[in-house]
Write an enzyme that holds these catalytic residues in place. Structure first.
Site, PDB file in Angstrom:
ATOM      1  N   LYS A 136       0.837  -1.195   0.000  1.00  0.00           N
ATOM      2  CA  LYS A 136       0.000   0.000   0.000  1.00  0.00           C
ATOM      3  C   LYS A 136       0.871   1.244   0.000  1.00  0.00           C
ATOM      4  CE  LYS A 136      -2.908  -1.822   3.173  1.00  0.00           C
ATOM      5  NZ  LYS A 136      -3.813  -1.972   4.261  1.00  0.00           N
TER       6      LYS A 136
HETATM    7  N1  GLU Z   1      -5.042  -5.475   9.402  1.00  0.00           N
HETATM    8  C1  GLU Z   1      -4.178  -6.528   8.978  1.00  0.00           C
HETATM    9  C2  GLU Z   1      -3.562  -6.176   7.646  1.00  0.00           C
HETATM   10  O1  GLU Z   1      -4.129  -5.370   6.921  1.00  0.00           O
HETATM   11  C3  GLU Z   1      -5.030  -7.764   8.841  1.00  0.00           C
HETATM   12  C4  GLU Z   1      -4.312  -9.028   8.817  1.00  0.00           C
HETATM   13  C5  GLU Z   1      -5.301 -10.120   9.139  1.00  0.00           C
HETATM   14  O2  GLU Z   1      -6.130 -10.418   8.254  1.00  0.00           O
HETATM   15  O3  GLU Z   1      -5.259 -10.635  10.252  1.00  0.00           O
HETATM   16  O4  GLU Z   1      -2.506  -6.680   7.327  1.00  0.00           O
END
Ligand code: GLU
Length: 472
Positions: A252
């Site tokens: 990102k």
């Molecule tokens: N918020 C985490 C990320 O975007 C999520 C990872 C997960 O799915 O546990 O990498």
């Protein structure tokens, strides 16, 4: 037990195609088992929060047909589904863990931590917090937290090995000595991902944790938390990395290709979904074209591979062009005409002309915006590349072109049939056929060696322009 999966994006940037692929796999695993698919917004990293990123997530998932059963906009009995609205919960569980002896208050300041980091750096070893505050008696620590800044750290076992099964990567073993006493609750009261993911996955009844393999080696730490609370662990499905065309992991922060960018270029959501599911997954019979509904039937998480998948625009284009060929004209107009209008002046072109133009390019398009490049011969002067110039130097060419020009100028009723007749007469009169008949004409009037039906192209160019180009 009902299968429940979640898509847990962090709004720290615009979702790229790798994030979307996780969402698709999570959706398929839930739906295949008649389960629930949940959206949870992981916004605990407030410093990296990107305005608008959440809207982007909603739009992307909705265009792709990934419908959530629960989430911030759908409601559900396990909410709130936004982590920043769950802070009290994380606090409660973190303190509970301290009381149970699996975590401790840590008062080390940045200065001390930086010194430890530097020491590790100098020794070229990974930095691990040294556990200094673990020895502070709980009574004393409890008194200090009312007036001092603190974090809560997980107490890791220092010996032994942690083992778990991942559905994709098999048995994963990690020496406990490498597990850091990681921070669970930060000094600002926010949880870390490492803590919040466990609390939420448990409280939200998530049965299958599906996520990128960057979490594969950290999962033993999460398992220790499940064990400390006495909770049942989920099934783990870690997904292989998606690399960009440069071989580096999509990110990102780098602003890698997002669904929205592709969508705006006239890629079809169903084609993008189809392409992305093939990044790390193969069907049993090597079939490659699937609708989302068909995927629900055939998707088998056991067929997810371990090696990194590579985002490959050529393959995406191939799949998208396959879907474009099946579109009806109205839909095709939707993904092409706005691009055409933006680039060229269409004021003196009739609707009928535009519709015909788009329809003859249907089989030539990889994505909607490509129409601009493919049709520039209708709007701009021609510039021939070397290959075209060389072709026109051949013996029979000038005779063929002059016969053709004659035939074209004789046409009174300008239509595809009469143009085909002119081509046919040229064939007989100039005594050329095949490539030596079509190619000189195509190059001279349209400036390229390949394109839609020649008579269709000539018809749309119009008699005047065609004659002018034949003269030039
Ligand atoms: N918020 C985490 C990320 O975007 C999520 C990872 C997960 O799915 O546990 O990498």
């Amino acid at each position: 037990m009902k299968v429940r999966t979640r898509f847990a994006p962090s709004p720290t940037g615009y979702m790229h195609v790798g994030n979307l692929r996780s969402a698709i796999f999570e959706y398929l695993i839930a739906k295949k088992n008649n389960g629930d698919f949940i959206l949870r917004i992981e916004d605990t990293d407030q410093e990296r929060y990107v305005e608008g990123a959440v809207d982007f997530i909603y739009k992307t998932c909705s265009l792709c047909g990934l419908e959530f059963d629960e989430g911030p906009n759908n409601g559900g009995e396990f909410g709130p589904y936004i982590q920043s609205e769950r802070l009290d919960l994380y606090k409660k569980y973190a303190h509970e863990l301290v009381d149970k002896g699996h975590a401790y208050y840590c008062f080390c300041d940045e200065e001390r931590l930086n010194a430890l980091r530097k020491e590790a750096d100098d020794k070229k070893i990974p930095f691990l917090y040294d556990g200094k505050c673990k020895s502070i008696p709980l009574e004393e620590a409890k008194k200090r937290i009312s007036s001092e800044k603190y974090v809560i750290r997980q107490k890791m076992p220092k010996e032994g090995v942690s083992v778990y099964e991942d559905l994709v990567y098999g048995t994963i073993k990690v020496e406990n000595s490498v597990l850091e006493d990681q921070i669970l609750l930060k000094s600002d009261g926010y949880p870390t991902y490492n803590f919040a993911n466990v609390i939420d996955d448990h409280l939200m009844g998530i049965t299958h944790v599906v996520r990128g393999n960057e979490y594969l080696m950290a999962t033993p730490k999460y398992n220790l938390l499940y064990e400390a609370f006495g909770w049942q662990k989920p099934t783990y499905i870690h997904l292989p990395m998606v690399n960009g065309e440069d071989g580096k992991k999509l990110s990102k922060r780098r602003g890698d290709t997002s669904f929205m960018e592709l969508y705006e270029m006239g890629y079809l959501p169903e084609a993008i979904v189809n392409y992305l599911v093939l990044l790390g997954w193969t069907s049993e019979d090597s079939r490659e074209i699937f609708t989302l509904d068909e995927l629900i039937d055939v998707f088998d998480p056991k067929r997810i591979g371990r090696s990194p998948a590579c985002y490959d625009v050529k393959k995406l284009n191939w799949i998208n062009s396959f879907y474009i060929k099946k579109l009806d004209l109205e839909k095709l107009l939707e993904i092409t005409v706005p691009h055409l209008e933006k680039q060229y002046d269409l004021k003196d072109k009739s609707d009928e002309w535009v519709r015909k133009l788009i329809s003859i390019y249907k089989d030539h398009l990889s994505y909607g915006k490509q129409i601009v490049e493919l049709t520039k011969m209708f709007f701009e002067d021609l510039s021939l590349d070397d290959e075209c110039v060389e072709f026109l130097k051949q013996d029979t060419v000038s005779d063929t072109l002059s016969v053709f020009k004659d035939e074209i100028s004789k046409i009174e009723d300008w239509n595809v049939l009469s143009i085909n007749e002119a081509i046919n007469n040229t064939k007989n009169k100039a005594n050329v056929k095949g490539k030596m008949l079509y190619m000189p004409i195509r190059i001279k009037v349209s400036g390229v060696m390949h394109g839609p039906e020649l008579a269709d192209t000539i018809y749309l160019l119009g008699k005047e322009k065609v004659l002018k180009r034949l003269e030039g």
